[in-house]
Design a protein around this motif. Structure first.
Motif, short mmCIF file in Angstrom:
data_model
loop_
_atom_site.label_atom_id
_atom_site.label_comp_id
_atom_site.label_asym_id
_atom_site.label_seq_id
_atom_site.Cartn_x
_atom_site.Cartn_y
_atom_site.Cartn_z
N ILE A 36 0.82 -1.20 0.00
CA ILE A 36 0.00 0.00 0.00
C ILE A 36 0.86 1.27 0.00
CG2 ILE A 36 -1.78 1.29 1.21
CD1 ILE A 36 -2.75 -1.28 -0.08
N HIS A 37 1.82 1.35 0.91
CA HIS A 37 2.62 2.56 1.01
C HIS A 37 3.50 2.75 -0.23
CE1 HIS A 37 4.72 5.85 2.89
NE2 HIS A 37 5.87 5.28 2.64
N VAL A 38 3.98 1.67 -0.79
CA VAL A 38 4.86 1.76 -1.96
C VAL A 38 4.08 2.16 -3.20
CG1 VAL A 38 6.29 0.41 -3.53
CG2 VAL A 38 6.56 0.16 -1.06
N ASN A 39 2.89 1.64 -3.38
CA ASN A 39 2.15 1.81 -4.63
C ASN A 39 1.10 2.91 -4.62
OD1 ASN A 39 3.05 -0.58 -6.45
ND2 ASN A 39 2.78 -1.46 -4.42
N PHE A 40 0.67 3.34 -3.44
CA PHE A 40 -0.38 4.34 -3.35
C PHE A 40 -0.02 5.42 -2.34
CE2 PHE A 40 -2.26 0.22 -4.34
CZ PHE A 40 -2.91 0.50 -5.53
N TYR A 118 -8.03 3.08 4.76
CA TYR A 118 -7.09 4.02 4.16
C TYR A 118 -7.83 5.15 3.46
CZ TYR A 118 -3.55 0.29 4.57
OH TYR A 118 -2.71 -0.68 5.03
N THR A 119 -7.33 6.37 3.63
CA THR A 119 -7.76 7.50 2.82
C THR A 119 -6.65 7.79 1.82
OG1 THR A 119 -9.04 8.46 4.64
CG2 THR A 119 -8.51 9.89 2.80
N LEU A 120 -6.93 7.61 0.54
CA LEU A 120 -5.93 7.77 -0.50
C LEU A 120 -5.91 9.20 -1.04
CD1 LEU A 120 -6.76 4.50 -2.46
CD2 LEU A 120 -5.05 4.80 -0.68
N LYS A 121 -4.72 9.66 -1.37
CA LYS A 121 -4.57 11.02 -1.90
C LYS A 121 -5.10 11.13 -3.31
CE LYS A 121 -1.14 14.73 -2.38
NZ LYS A 121 0.29 15.11 -2.16
N LYS A 122 -4.89 10.08 -4.12
CA LYS A 122 -5.35 10.08 -5.50
C LYS A 122 -6.46 9.04 -5.66
CE LYS A 122 -0.81 11.39 -7.34
NZ LYS A 122 0.29 11.02 -8.27
N THR A 125 -9.08 2.84 -7.80
CA THR A 125 -10.21 1.94 -7.60
C THR A 125 -9.79 0.73 -6.78
OG1 THR A 125 -9.82 0.63 -9.60
CG2 THR A 125 -11.13 2.64 -9.83
N TYR A 126 -10.78 0.08 -6.18
CA TYR A 126 -10.50 -1.14 -5.41
C TYR A 126 -9.90 -2.21 -6.32
CZ TYR A 126 -11.32 -5.18 -2.40
OH TYR A 126 -11.17 -6.33 -1.65
N GLY A 127 -10.34 -2.20 -7.59
CA GLY A 127 -9.76 -3.14 -8.56
C GLY A 127 -8.28 -2.92 -8.76
N ASP A 128 -7.85 -1.65 -8.78
CA ASP A 128 -6.43 -1.34 -8.91
C ASP A 128 -5.65 -1.88 -7.73
OD1 ASP A 128 -6.88 0.04 -11.27
OD2 ASP A 128 -7.16 1.96 -10.24
N ALA A 173 -14.69 -0.87 -0.72
CA ALA A 173 -14.32 0.51 -0.99
C ALA A 173 -15.54 1.40 -0.83
CB ALA A 173 -13.76 0.64 -2.41
N LEU A 174 -15.39 2.49 -0.08
CA LEU A 174 -16.47 3.46 0.03
C LEU A 174 -16.56 4.27 -1.26
CD1 LEU A 174 -18.62 5.02 1.64
CD2 LEU A 174 -16.77 6.45 2.56
N ASN A 175 -15.38 4.64 -1.77
CA ASN A 175 -15.26 5.34 -3.05
C ASN A 175 -13.82 5.14 -3.53
OD1 ASN A 175 -13.69 7.42 -1.65
ND2 ASN A 175 -15.68 8.15 -0.89
N ASP A 176 -13.38 5.92 -4.50
CA ASP A 176 -12.03 5.75 -5.03
C ASP A 176 -10.95 6.34 -4.12
OD1 ASP A 176 -13.05 4.45 -7.17
OD2 ASP A 176 -12.86 6.12 -8.58
N ASN A 177 -11.35 6.93 -3.01
CA ASN A 177 -10.39 7.52 -2.09
C ASN A 177 -10.36 6.85 -0.71
OD1 ASN A 177 -11.42 10.20 -3.82
ND2 ASN A 177 -9.20 10.04 -3.54
N VAL A 178 -11.40 6.11 -0.38
CA VAL A 178 -11.48 5.46 0.94
C VAL A 178 -11.73 3.97 0.76
CG1 VAL A 178 -12.65 5.37 3.16
CG2 VAL A 178 -12.37 7.57 2.00
#
Length: 206
Positions: A36-40, A118-122, A125-128, A173-178
């Motif tokens: 997670i930290h390396v890729n997102f 996780y709250t993602l900066k960008k 998708t959960y698929g990614d 996934a709640l959305n593409d950021n959470v």
């Protein structure tokens, strides 16, 4: 931690005391750093773990005077407590220092689960995320971490040698950021195997 970007190579035979952390730490740190930290890009991390009762957790939570001794009804209660596992990740992975917090629910079963939100900066998708995690297991961590795509229950991981397994079916996934990712692991059996692996690594380095 083992793997391409693990810290096991920092082991020095001159050290007199080393730590293999804990079963929860080996689950939390491996997934967080190596994937997670390396890729997102992650802005926030929140951990909730379901964990078996231990004497350490009891001692930490004793001042709250919670109902620890309830006779035959002990298997029917859940005890909430505070643990340092999430915060301790920063000692294992300095770049994650201060970015974790979490809590634990103690239950009377031998299995454990870590729930990471996780709250993602960008937008990812959960698929990614699933694709990255699955591909990563073809590398150095192939025999250390697992990817469970079927609908599973905790008892299926009894005597499991993996540090933890990513529960694809339960993670959401709640959305593409959470996103909420679920990991399952056998409380101590996998950790004992991990200790043996590191002892072999130490012998090789020495």
């Amino acid at each position: 931690m083992f793997g391409k970007e693990g810290n096991h190579e920092k082991y020095d035979h001159c050290l007199t005391i080393i730590s293999i952390a804990s079963c929860s730490m080996n689950c939390l740190a491996l997934w967080s750093r190596l994937f997670i930290h390396v890729n997102f890009e992650i802005m926030e991390r929140l951990m909730i773990t379901v964990y078996t009762i231990t004497s350490t957790i009891k001692n930490m939570d004793l001042p709250s005077r919670k109902l620890w001794h309830v006779g035959h009804g002990t298997s029917q209660i859940i005890i909430s407590a505070n643990i340092d596992t999430a915060k301790t990740v920063g000692k294992v992975i300095p770049e994650l220092n201060g970015s974790f917090t979490g809590t634990v629910f103690c239950v009377f079963i031998p299995m454990s689960s870590i729930n990471l939100t996780y709250t993602l900066k960008k937008d990812d998708t959960y698929g990614d995320i699933k694709k990255v995690l699955n591909q990563a297991l073809d590398g150095p961590l192939k025999d250390i971490l697992a990817y469970a795509e079927d609908q599973v229950v905790s008892c299926e991981f009894n005597s499991d040698t993996y540090s933890s397994s990513f529960d694809v079916w339960t993670s959401i996934a709640l959305n593409d950021n959470v996103v909420k990712l679920i990991y399952l692991y056998e409380n101590k059996f996998d950790y004992r195997n991990y200790i043996m692996d590191f002892m072999v690594h130490m012998a090789y380095k020495d």
